[in-house]
Design a protein around this motif. Structure first.
Motif, PDB file in Angstrom:
ATOM      1  N   ASN A  46      -0.747  -2.248  10.129  1.00 15.29           N
ATOM      2  CA  ASN A  46      -1.652  -3.369   9.905  1.00 15.29           C
ATOM      3  C   ASN A  46      -1.952  -3.498   8.415  1.00 15.29           C
ATOM      4  N   GLY A  47      -2.182  -4.738   7.977  1.00 17.19           N
ATOM      5  CA  GLY A  47      -2.239  -5.016   6.550  1.00 17.19           C
ATOM      6  C   GLY A  47      -3.286  -4.262   5.772  1.00 17.19           C
ATOM      7  N   ASN A  48      -4.412  -3.877   6.408  1.00 18.38           N
ATOM      8  CA  ASN A  48      -5.435  -3.169   5.647  1.00 18.38           C
ATOM      9  C   ASN A  48      -4.926  -1.828   5.140  1.00 18.38           C
ATOM     10  N   TRP A  49      -3.939  -1.236   5.834  1.00 21.90           N
ATOM     11  CA  TRP A  49      -3.363   0.025   5.371  1.00 21.90           C
ATOM     12  C   TRP A  49      -2.752  -0.140   3.985  1.00 21.90           C
ATOM     13  N   GLU A  50      -1.800  -1.067   3.869  1.00 17.35           N
ATOM     14  CA  GLU A  50      -1.095  -1.203   2.595  1.00 17.35           C
ATOM     15  C   GLU A  50      -2.016  -1.712   1.497  1.00 17.35           C
ATOM     16  N   LEU A  51      -2.947  -2.586   1.820  1.00 18.37           N
ATOM     17  CA  LEU A  51      -3.882  -3.065   0.806  1.00 18.37           C
ATOM     18  C   LEU A  51      -4.734  -1.920   0.266  1.00 18.37           C
ATOM     19  N   SER A  52      -5.241  -1.058   1.147  1.00 17.01           N
ATOM     20  CA  SER A  52      -6.023   0.097   0.688  1.00 17.01           C
ATOM     21  C   SER A  52      -5.149   1.071  -0.097  1.00 17.01           C
ATOM     22  N   TYR A  54       2.004  -9.803  15.799  1.00 13.71           N
ATOM     23  CA  TYR A  54       1.482  -9.028  14.673  1.00 13.71           C
ATOM     24  C   TYR A  54       0.097  -9.515  14.260  1.00 13.71           C
ATOM     25  N   TRP A  55      -0.179 -10.796  14.455  1.00 19.20           N
ATOM     26  CA  TRP A  55      -1.490 -11.362  14.143  1.00 19.20           C
ATOM     27  C   TRP A  55      -2.431 -11.257  15.351  1.00 19.20           C
ATOM     28  N   GLN A  56      -2.284 -10.187  16.092  1.00 21.28           N
ATOM     29  CA  GLN A  56      -3.188  -9.853  17.200  1.00 21.28           C
ATOM     30  C   GLN A  56      -3.210 -10.910  18.290  1.00 21.28           C
ATOM     31  N   GLY A  57      -2.084 -11.616  18.479  1.00 17.33           N
ATOM     32  CA  GLY A  57      -1.987 -12.622  19.527  1.00 17.33           C
ATOM     33  C   GLY A  57      -2.508 -13.993  19.145  1.00 17.33           C
ATOM     34  N   GLN A  58      -2.968 -14.158  17.913  1.00 16.56           N
ATOM     35  CA  GLN A  58      -3.494 -15.448  17.461  1.00 16.56           C
ATOM     36  C   GLN A  58      -2.336 -16.390  17.131  1.00 16.56           C
ATOM     37  N   SER A  59      -2.325 -17.563  17.744  1.00 14.79           N
ATOM     38  CA  SER A  59      -1.207 -18.494  17.544  1.00 14.79           C
ATOM     39  C   SER A  59      -1.598 -19.756  16.794  1.00 14.79           C
ATOM     40  N   THR A  60      -2.900 -19.947  16.553  1.00 12.79           N
ATOM     41  CA  THR A  60      -3.367 -21.073  15.745  1.00 12.79           C
ATOM     42  C   THR A  60      -3.784 -20.525  14.381  1.00 12.79           C
ATOM     43  N   PHE A  61      -3.167 -21.032  13.347  1.00  8.50           N
ATOM     44  CA  PHE A  61      -3.394 -20.496  12.002  1.00  8.50           C
ATOM     45  C   PHE A  61      -4.170 -21.506  11.164  1.00  8.50           C
ATOM     46  N   VAL A  62      -5.300 -21.057  10.629  1.00  8.18           N
ATOM     47  CA  VAL A  62      -6.147 -21.901   9.794  1.00  8.18           C
ATOM     48  C   VAL A  62      -6.500 -21.139   8.517  1.00  8.18           C
ATOM     49  N   THR A  63      -6.788 -21.889   7.482  1.00  7.81           N
ATOM     50  CA  THR A  63      -7.088 -21.299   6.179  1.00  7.81           C
ATOM     51  C   THR A  63      -8.240 -20.290   6.278  1.00  7.81           C
ATOM     52  N   GLY A  64      -8.012 -19.098   5.745  1.00  6.86           N
ATOM     53  CA  GLY A  64      -9.026 -18.047   5.731  1.00  6.86           C
ATOM     54  C   GLY A  64      -8.866 -17.018   6.830  1.00  6.86           C
ATOM     55  N   LEU A  65      -8.082 -17.347   7.871  1.00  8.82           N
ATOM     56  CA  LEU A  65      -7.798 -16.382   8.926  1.00  8.82           C
ATOM     57  C   LEU A  65      -7.007 -15.222   8.338  1.00  8.82           C
ATOM     58  N   THR A  66      -7.284 -14.014   8.787  1.00  5.70           N
ATOM     59  CA  THR A  66      -6.506 -12.868   8.316  1.00  5.70           C
ATOM     60  C   THR A  66      -5.693 -12.279   9.459  1.00  5.70           C
ATOM     61  N   GLN A  67      -4.758 -11.437   9.086  1.00  4.10           N
ATOM     62  CA  GLN A  67      -3.886 -10.808  10.071  1.00  4.10           C
ATOM     63  C   GLN A  67      -4.656  -9.945  11.064  1.00  4.10           C
ATOM     64  N   GLU A  68      -5.873  -9.512  10.690  1.00  6.28           N
ATOM     65  CA  GLU A  68      -6.636  -8.633  11.568  1.00  6.28           C
ATOM     66  C   GLU A  68      -7.954  -9.233  12.061  1.00  6.28           C
ATOM     67  N   THR A  69      -8.178 -10.515  11.803  1.00  7.69           N
ATOM     68  CA  THR A  69      -9.414 -11.141  12.268  1.00  7.69           C
ATOM     69  C   THR A  69      -9.603 -10.936  13.770  1.00  7.69           C
ATOM     70  N   CYS A  70      -8.544 -11.115  14.531  1.00  7.08           N
ATOM     71  CA  CYS A  70      -8.657 -11.004  15.987  1.00  7.08           C
ATOM     72  C   CYS A  70      -8.610  -9.556  16.468  1.00  7.08           C
TER      73      CYS A  70
END
Length: 388
Positions: free
Chosen positions: A191-197, A256-272
């Motif tokens: 998940n993206g927070n790993w590589e960012l940290s 990979y985006w936790q099952g989220q299929s609608t993408f809007v500005t500000g959503l993150t890969q781990e929001t869901c």
């Protein structure tokens, strides 16, 4: 050949990657220069000494915390073993909290000029550099990133502002170079927070070591991951991806985006997933952007700043209590963003003038912000409304 939306997205990612500056590292590194600068420290100190709020309240909260305890005994070990969700937890909490304590005492030294705090910070850093050899088990990269984000913040302040001497600073540098950097510099496809940290730690360590090669390598990985972590409408139909993850179909991306299929500005890969892990990623983005600014390359005016601004605002809106629509994460969010808004709010709202109503409201509600007990600490004190 006609490009599919996915191929167009990939092409845009490659094009933007090629447009990024090749030499992000400064010719001469600025010290102290990991997340907080000398100017920012001076401003915070002046406000605390004047009794001004919110800085005095933030300082008091810091000094009342367990991390400022002068009776704290460091708990180093040769091998820190961290499994998934800290099971097993063999030295994981001890390492992270000793690193935060080292940073806390470094800040206390700077504000008070009381050498006891500098010596306590040095004691903690020396204890770990004398024995630590490795991080093991599945969470080793993340653990290394978390602890490795706090150590250089402490070390930068002590090495470059305390004139009482630090004889083992070279040994501490060797620990960062030989134990931490190899574990994180190659990044992660989790998940993206790993590589960012991990890249936050790698960038900070590179500043302390004055390692331009590692700095550039970490910054390139950071920018690719930040672009793949926060969605902007300008990305196209689908979010950007990290090429090594082979997310080459819509189905793979949605999963990979936790099952989220609608993408809007500000959503993150781990929001869901939850806003807590999302906060880890957002915090790391803000910390790297702040370090980069101190080192002479301001990322806040690039897509990094745009993604950070919108990620903060999107998450803050729901953290403040806005009803979650049905299209977002099935209509339910796990809240708990954490004390992660001060750095981005100060840079983007106070300095650059962006309207950030939700982020500002959440920032004010959380003041004075404390620590998440992982790698975030005392950012109302260091960055709250700080003009430096």
């Amino acid at each position: 050949m006609r490009r599919t939306p996915l191929l167009a997205t990939v092409a845009a990612l490659v094009a933007s990657a090629l447009a990024w500056p090749a030499d992000a590292a400064p010719t001469t590194f600025v010290h102290p220069g990991v997340t907080v600068s000398r100017g920012q420290l001076d401003f915070a100190r002046s406000q605390v000494l004047a009794g001004a709020q919110p800085w005095k309240g933030a300082y008091d909260r810091m000094m009342a915390s367990k991390y400022a305890d002068q009776n704290r005994t460091p708990k180093p070990r040769a091998v820190v073993e961290c499994g998934s969700y800290s099971n097993p937890n063999n030295g994981c909490t001890d390492e992270r909290e000793d690193a935060i304590a080292a940073y806390t005492n470094a800040l206390a030294w700077y504000v008070t000029r009381d050498a006891r705090y500098a010596r306590k910070s040095i004691q903690l850093m020396d204890a770990w550099s004398a024995v630590l050899k490795d991080h093991t088990n599945s969470n080793a990269p993340l653990q290394t990133g978390w602890a490795g984000s706090s150590w250089p913040k402490a070390a930068e302040i002590i090495k470059h502002t305390y004139d009482g001497g630090w004889p083992n600073s070279g040994r501490f540098a060797t620990m960062l170079r030989d134990v931490y950097l190899p574990e994180i510099i190659n990044g992660s496809n989790s998940n993206g927070n790993w590589e960012l940290s991990m890249m936050e730690a790698a960038v900070g360590i590179s500043v302390f070591l004055e390692d331009r090669t590692s700095y550039d390598r970490a910054m390139a990985k950071f920018r690719t991951r930040a672009a793949a972590y926060v969605y902007l409408a300008s990305d196209g139909e689908l979010p950007r991806t990290v090429p090594s993850q082979n997310l080459n179909t819509r189905e793979k991306i949605v999963k990979y985006w936790q099952g989220q299929s609608t993408f809007v500005t500000g959503l993150t890969q781990e929001t869901c997933r939850d806003l807590t892990h999302t906060g880890y990623g957002i915090s790391a983005i803000s910390h790297v952007a702040e370090t980069s600014r101190i080192q002479g390359q301001d990322l806040y005016g690039t897509d990094v700043g745009e993604r950070l601004r919108h990620a903060l605002g999107f998450q803050a809106k729901y953290e403040l209590g806005t009803a979650v629509p049905g299209w977002l994460c099935g209509g339910s969010l796990h809240l708990g963003l954490g004390p992660v808004t001060e750095v981005g709010h100060n840079a983007l709202h106070n300095r650059l003038g962006h309207a950030m109503t939700n982020t500002e409201a959440l920032t004010m509600r959380n003041r004075p912000s404390g620590s998440n007990n992982l790698f975030v600490a005392w950012e109302t004190l260091t960055h709250g409304d700080n003009p430096a």
